[in-house]
Design a protein around this motif. Structure first.
Motif, mmCIF file in Angstrom:
data_model
loop_
_atom_site.group_PDB
_atom_site.id
_atom_site.type_symbol
_atom_site.label_atom_id
_atom_site.label_comp_id
_atom_site.label_asym_id
_atom_site.label_seq_id
_atom_site.Cartn_x
_atom_site.Cartn_y
_atom_site.Cartn_z
ATOM 1 N N ARG A 197 37.001 35.463 24.822
ATOM 2 C CA ARG A 197 35.922 35.891 25.707
ATOM 3 C C ARG A 197 36.240 37.286 26.249
ATOM 4 N N PHE A 198 35.244 38.152 26.230
ATOM 5 C CA PHE A 198 35.435 39.515 26.709
ATOM 6 C C PHE A 198 35.302 39.531 28.230
ATOM 7 N N PRO A 199 36.311 40.035 28.940
ATOM 8 C CA PRO A 199 36.256 40.022 30.406
ATOM 9 C C PRO A 199 35.283 41.059 30.955
ATOM 10 N N THR A 204 36.359 37.012 34.962
ATOM 11 C CA THR A 204 37.139 36.685 33.773
ATOM 12 C C THR A 204 36.320 36.731 32.491
ATOM 13 N N ASP A 205 35.069 36.331 32.560
ATOM 14 C CA ASP A 205 34.226 36.201 31.371
ATOM 15 C C ASP A 205 32.924 36.941 31.589
ATOM 16 N N SER A 206 32.661 37.949 30.758
ATOM 17 C CA SER A 206 31.422 38.717 30.866
ATOM 18 C C SER A 206 30.242 38.026 30.210
ATOM 19 N N GLY A 207 30.514 36.942 29.470
ATOM 20 C CA GLY A 207 29.455 36.261 28.735
ATOM 21 C C GLY A 207 29.402 36.633 27.271
ATOM 22 N N PHE A 208 30.328 37.477 26.821
ATOM 23 C CA PHE A 208 30.354 37.923 25.432
ATOM 24 C C PHE A 208 31.690 37.562 24.784
ATOM 25 N N GLU A 209 31.639 37.340 23.479
ATOM 26 C CA GLU A 209 32.835 36.977 22.722
ATOM 27 C C GLU A 209 33.464 38.192 22.051
ATOM 28 N N LEU A 243 41.708 38.532 33.884
ATOM 29 C CA LEU A 243 42.414 37.825 34.939
ATOM 30 C C LEU A 243 42.230 36.327 34.761
ATOM 31 N N PRO A 244 43.216 35.523 35.156
ATOM 32 C CA PRO A 244 42.990 34.076 35.222
ATOM 33 C C PRO A 244 41.815 33.774 36.152
ATOM 34 N N GLU A 245 41.105 32.693 35.876
ATOM 35 C CA GLU A 245 39.908 32.378 36.657
ATOM 36 C C GLU A 245 40.196 32.244 38.149
ATOM 37 N N ASP A 246 41.362 31.742 38.490
ATOM 38 C CA ASP A 246 41.666 31.563 39.913
ATOM 39 C C ASP A 246 42.024 32.864 40.615
ATOM 40 N N GLN A 247 42.081 33.971 39.844
ATOM 41 C CA GLN A 247 42.360 35.276 40.437
ATOM 42 C C GLN A 247 41.162 36.216 40.401
ATOM 43 N N GLN A 248 40.078 35.814 39.750
ATOM 44 C CA GLN A 248 38.907 36.673 39.671
ATOM 45 C C GLN A 248 38.172 36.717 41.011
ATOM 46 N N LEU A 249 37.298 37.696 41.164
ATOM 47 C CA LEU A 249 36.433 37.760 42.343
ATOM 48 C C LEU A 249 35.447 36.595 42.284
ATOM 49 N N ASP A 250 35.208 35.963 43.432
ATOM 50 C CA ASP A 250 34.259 34.857 43.467
ATOM 51 C C ASP A 250 32.970 35.251 42.744
ATOM 52 N N THR A 294 41.332 42.272 44.019
ATOM 53 C CA THR A 294 41.126 41.922 42.614
ATOM 54 C C THR A 294 41.424 43.114 41.718
ATOM 55 N N ASN A 295 40.955 44.294 42.125
ATOM 56 C CA ASN A 295 41.197 45.516 41.356
ATOM 57 C C ASN A 295 42.688 45.762 41.189
#
Length: 319
Positions: A197-199, A204-209, A243-250, A294-295
């Protein structure tokens, strides 16, 4: 003295740069070096955090076995490996100019202090013989680019800069799908680090592969060695490191603040290279500093991975 060519980037004589003794010695010895941009110092992070984080980024590279080479311009001279005085100047001065690749020559002639973007850092690093670069997020195709033709110089520069770029994808303010299409057209390789998944930078996930997933710094170094050995493309290899999901911005907070920021950009008719600093400042203010945290996590994670890739590539080269 004439330079030699590395892909489509001309590797220029060392006299054209002020290369630090540490970076020059590392390059001559084939030791791992990681290029770092300076726009994040001058325009991407608020004061006084920016200088502290700049030092942390360099230390992270060192802690992972490589030599940091922060690139910027001081009094009209391109510097590959800024010392602490130069870092302080770029972090604290009000007169630091944001320098894309097209700005370098004029800025040098004018003798200014300048911070290099992804595009200019990539080009200078490749020309200096550095093969790995860590940044936060790439520029790309802006929304409504079909009408505005607004596309970052990062994309076309990476098409001709043979360098591994470790990033957290592209900023979510962009048209991510169109950016990936342009990277494909330009022949720039894109791999996900332990993901398909492309961040989207803060998320974490932009919605693109992405088509390729590599699971270790050694695999990335091996892919880069093959790329250079083939000699059929001068383009970069983008390593998307989410980033791991638990570290991304809400995610809900991110989407709301992004919508607000885009409205501000449209309302105030902000365009070109001014868009990103305005949006990042809005994120910082509207999220009460959460986006800044996050940055910082993003760039430190990318600096660590880039150093590990540089170490693996150096080890492979010495065999």
């Amino acid at each position: 003295m004439r330079g030699r060519r590395q892909g489509s980037v001309r590797v220029v004589p060392d006299s054209n740069f002020d290369t630090s003794d540490e970076v020059r010695s590392a390059l001559n010895a084939g030791a791992p070096v990681v290029a770092l941009e300076s726009t994040i110092i001058s325009h991407g992070l608020p004061r006084p955090d920016n200088l502290r984080v700049a030092r942390e980024i360099e230390q992270t590279v060192r802690d992972n076995g490589a030599v940091p080479a922060t690139i910027g311009m001081v009094a009209g001279r391109l510097c590959v490996g800024l010392d602490d005085d130069a870092l302080t100047t770029l972090a604290t001065s009000d007169d630091v100019v944001k320098l894309s690749i097209r700005d370098l020559a004029v800025a040098a002639a004018r003798g200014v202090d300048g911070a290099t973007t992804v595009a200019s850092t990539s080009a200078v690093a490749a020309a200096a013989g550095i093969s790995v670069f860590a940044t936060g997020g790439l520029g790309g195709v802006h929304r409504e680019a079909a009408q505005t033709f607004d596309e970052s110089a990062d994309l076309t520069t990476l098409a001709g800069a043979p360098i591994v770029v470790v990033c957290a994808g592209v900023k979510s303010i962009l048209d991510v799908g169109a950016t990936l299409e342009r990277l494909e057209t330009l022949g720039v390789g894109v791999v996900g680090y332990r993901t398909t998944r492309f961040p989207g930078f803060f998320v974490t996930d932009s919605g693109f592969e992405v088509d390729w997933k590599l699971d270790s710094p050694e695999q990335i170094a091996d892919a880069w060695r093959s790329h250079m050995a083939f000699g059929v493309s001068p383009a970069a290899l983008v390593v998307a490191n989410p980033l791991p999901e638990d570290q991304q911005l809400d995610r809900d907070l991110h989407d709301r603040v992004l919508a607000e920021g885009l409205n501000i950009i449209e309302r105030d008719h902000i365009t070109g290279k001014d868009v990103t600093p305005v949006l990042l400042e809005h994120f910082h203010t509207a999220t009460e500093g959460a986006s800044l945290a996050t940055n910082v996590r993003i760039i430190l994670a990318n600096a660590a991975l880039a150093a590990q890739i540089a170490v693996a590539a150096s080890r492979e080269q010495r065999r």
